[in-house]
Write an enzyme that holds these catalytic residues in place. Structure first.
Site, PDB file in Angstrom:
ATOM      1  N   ARG A  92       0.793  -1.240   0.000  1.00 41.76           N
ATOM      2  CA  ARG A  92       0.000   0.000   0.000  1.00 41.76           C
ATOM      3  C   ARG A  92       0.823   1.288   0.000  1.00 41.76           C
ATOM      4  O   ARG A  92       1.909   1.329   0.576  1.00 41.76           O
ATOM      5  CB  ARG A  92      -0.922   0.013   1.234  1.00 41.76           C
ATOM      6  CG  ARG A  92      -2.001  -1.045   1.166  1.00 41.76           C
ATOM      7  CD  ARG A  92      -2.847  -1.100   2.425  1.00 41.76           C
ATOM      8  NE  ARG A  92      -3.911  -2.085   2.263  1.00 41.76           N
ATOM      9  CZ  ARG A  92      -3.735  -3.410   2.363  1.00 41.76           C
ATOM     10  NH1 ARG A  92      -2.543  -3.894   2.659  1.00 41.76           N
ATOM     11  NH2 ARG A  92      -4.745  -4.233   2.172  1.00 41.76           N
ATOM     12  N   GLU A  97       5.181 -12.273   1.364  1.00 42.72           N
ATOM     13  CA  GLU A  97       5.541 -11.352   0.283  1.00 42.72           C
ATOM     14  C   GLU A  97       6.804 -10.593   0.668  1.00 42.72           C
ATOM     15  O   GLU A  97       6.750  -9.657   1.464  1.00 42.72           O
ATOM     16  CB  GLU A  97       4.394 -10.367   0.039  1.00 42.72           C
ATOM     17  CG  GLU A  97       3.077 -11.031  -0.315  1.00 42.72           C
ATOM     18  CD  GLU A  97       1.874 -10.140  -0.017  1.00 42.72           C
ATOM     19  OE1 GLU A  97       1.782  -9.042  -0.578  1.00 42.72           O
ATOM     20  OE2 GLU A  97       1.006 -10.541   0.788  1.00 42.72           O
ATOM     21  N   HIS A 148       3.025 -12.867  -5.150  1.00 41.68           N
ATOM     22  CA  HIS A 148       1.865 -12.957  -4.262  1.00 41.68           C
ATOM     23  C   HIS A 148       1.288 -14.380  -4.216  1.00 41.68           C
ATOM     24  O   HIS A 148       0.059 -14.552  -4.234  1.00 41.68           O
ATOM     25  CB  HIS A 148       0.818 -11.937  -4.703  1.00 41.68           C
ATOM     26  CG  HIS A 148      -0.046 -11.430  -3.602  1.00 41.68           C
ATOM     27  ND1 HIS A 148      -0.832 -12.258  -2.826  1.00 41.68           N
ATOM     28  CD2 HIS A 148      -0.243 -10.175  -3.125  1.00 41.68           C
ATOM     29  CE1 HIS A 148      -1.481 -11.515  -1.941  1.00 41.68           C
ATOM     30  NE2 HIS A 148      -1.142 -10.254  -2.093  1.00 41.68           N
ATOM     31  N   ASP A 178      -1.831  -9.439   8.655  1.00 45.50           N
ATOM     32  CA  ASP A 178      -1.692  -8.796   7.345  1.00 45.50           C
ATOM     33  C   ASP A 178      -0.737  -7.624   7.552  1.00 45.50           C
ATOM     34  O   ASP A 178      -1.108  -6.465   7.430  1.00 45.50           O
ATOM     35  CB  ASP A 178      -3.073  -8.330   6.844  1.00 45.50           C
ATOM     36  CG  ASP A 178      -3.045  -7.906   5.369  1.00 45.50           C
ATOM     37  OD1 ASP A 178      -1.952  -7.891   4.781  1.00 45.50           O
ATOM     38  OD2 ASP A 178      -4.118  -7.583   4.832  1.00 45.50           O
ATOM     39  N   HIS A 238      -0.967  -2.555  -4.490  1.00 46.47           N
ATOM     40  CA  HIS A 238      -0.410  -3.454  -5.508  1.00 46.47           C
ATOM     41  C   HIS A 238      -0.399  -2.867  -6.920  1.00 46.47           C
ATOM     42  O   HIS A 238      -0.770  -3.533  -7.895  1.00 46.47           O
ATOM     43  CB  HIS A 238      -1.173  -4.789  -5.501  1.00 46.47           C
ATOM     44  CG  HIS A 238      -0.991  -5.598  -4.246  1.00 46.47           C
ATOM     45  ND1 HIS A 238       0.129  -5.535  -3.459  1.00 46.47           N
ATOM     46  CD2 HIS A 238      -1.819  -6.512  -3.636  1.00 46.47           C
ATOM     47  CE1 HIS A 238       0.001  -6.362  -2.439  1.00 46.47           C
ATOM     48  NE2 HIS A 238      -1.166  -6.961  -2.506  1.00 46.47           N
TER      49      HIS A 238
END
Ligand code: GLA
Length: 379
Positions: free
Chosen positions: A107, A344, A207, A279, A132
């Site tokens: 982000r 990631e 991803h 996350d 992304h």
């Protein structure tokens, strides 16, 4: 005469031996159609098979890893990544399954980017924020296949995407090349090289969603995760990093010693509430730009063990909180919540607006480089 027979026999024995070695080495590369895009462009599926029989299937759309098989403790191969059976789902999907995301993976707050004193408004495709690479990121582009080859390490495919100056409102034409190699020691190696003709930011990542059980109907909560990080970058309610770097000690974010992902996931901890689970970006403790172990995952039932190595300073551990069992994936399986986990490798989220974080700025004449490796074994 006798000598001739003996020599002939020797030749036959040698031929037989070499045939056997050829038979044992299962490595190869295959190519077939994976369907067409609405503009008629043909999407191609490349299958890389290594000497041990492990397979990686990669399409040129999004440079996406569609499937990846790995053996369990009994030598039984299973697909360990989430994905779709047809290209149409990849076009429609917002899950980024297996793709290379960019130009900026993760982000950017409010989609605000300033480069060389000039402001750029990027797409706000994730609430108020940019995610992304925008509405049509690198995961939704056709990549050029520069070639495939049987290297000494294993079968490999090289893909390139050229992102024009102004695409998704980013400055500079970026050329990004990704080499996937399925090594003969059962690792998927991803090597990125990038250049630009104007100052810009570049932060691509892969991803892939892993479920080492091979049963994508089961959540990954029993997987045991280790993250080589003493700190993480907390976020606000919109999942934008605050700029702080906080100790994991004494929090549910502590994965310094492997623990089950489900162990603390429901803890009453604000960061977990913001993410709807994990996350977040963890800060690699010993980051020095060289390839090093950043994470490992173990699935006790199958015995499958995956180690992630990278040159990157951070890793976004996302545990599939947004999967909702609605969209049919491969074999018609509707992936339930938390049925896949992503590791990631990346620079930190919102780095362009956080000068205290390692920079993602890329200038003309510089070469962006990243190596990330997912290595499979059993225990
Ligand atoms: C990243 C983000 C998540 C989510 C997924 C895609 O990992 O951090 O919040 O957007 O991509 O669903």
């Amino acid at each position: 005469m006798k000598k001739l027979v003996v020599a002939l026999l020797c030749v036959l024995v040698a031929m037989n031996a070499s045939c056997k070695t050829i038979k044992k080495d299962k490595s190869m590369i295959e190519k077939k159609s994976f369907g067409k895009l609405t503009d008629g462009a043909e999407v191609t599926l490349y299958t890389l098979k290594n000497a041990k029989g492990m397979e990686a299937k990669i399409i040129d759309y999004g440079a996406t890893v569609v499937s990846l098989t790995a053996p369990d403790k009994n030598g039984i191969f299973a697909d360990v990544v989430l994905g779709y059976d047809d290209v149409e789902r990849y076009v429609r999907g917002g899950t980024y399954f297996g793709a290379i995301v960019g130009r900026y993976g993760n982000r950017i707050g409010q989609g605000k980017l300033t480069v060389d004193g000039k402001e750029y408004q990027l797409a706000r495709n994730n609430g108020a924020n940019h995610l992304h690479g925008g509405t049509t990121g690198f995961n939704k582009k056709m990549w050029i296949v520069d070639g495939t080859s049987m290297t000494k390490d294993g079968p490999a495919i090289t893909l390139t995407y050229v992102s024009k100056d102004g695409e998704e409102n980013y400055p500079g034409t970026v050329k990004l090349t990704v080499v996937y190699t399925l090594t003969n020691d059962n690792a998927l190696s991803i090597v990125y090289t990038g250049t630009t003709d104007k100052a810009t930011v570049l932060n691509p990542t892969n991803h892939s969603y892993f479920n080492l059980s091979g049963d994508m109907n089961t959540p990954i909560l029993d997987h045991e995760l280790m993250l080589a990080a003493d700190t993480f970058t907390p976020v606000d309610a919109g999942l934008i990093t605050t700029g702080k770097v906080v100790d994991v000690a004494g929090t549910p974010m502590d994965f310094r010693t492997a623990k089950k992902i489900g162990k603390d996931i429901e803890a009453n901890f604000e960061q977990l509430k913001f993410g709807g689970g994990y996350d977040h970006n963890w800060v690699i403790a010993k980051y020095d730009g060289n390839v090093q172990l950043i994470a490992s995952v173990y699935e006790p039932k199958s015995g499958r063990f995956m180690e992630a190595f990278s040159t990157e300073p951070g890793v976004q551990f996302y545990c599939g909180n947004f999967l909702d069992g609605r969209v049919p994936g491969k074999n018609g399986i509707k992936y339930p919540k938390r049925s896949g986990l992503c590791l990631e490798a990346q620079h930190f989220p919102d780095s362009p607006n956080k000068p205290e974080f390692p920079t993602t700025l890329l200038k003309p004449g510089e070469i962006y480089h990243q190596t990330t490796i997912y290595k499979f074994s059993t225990k």
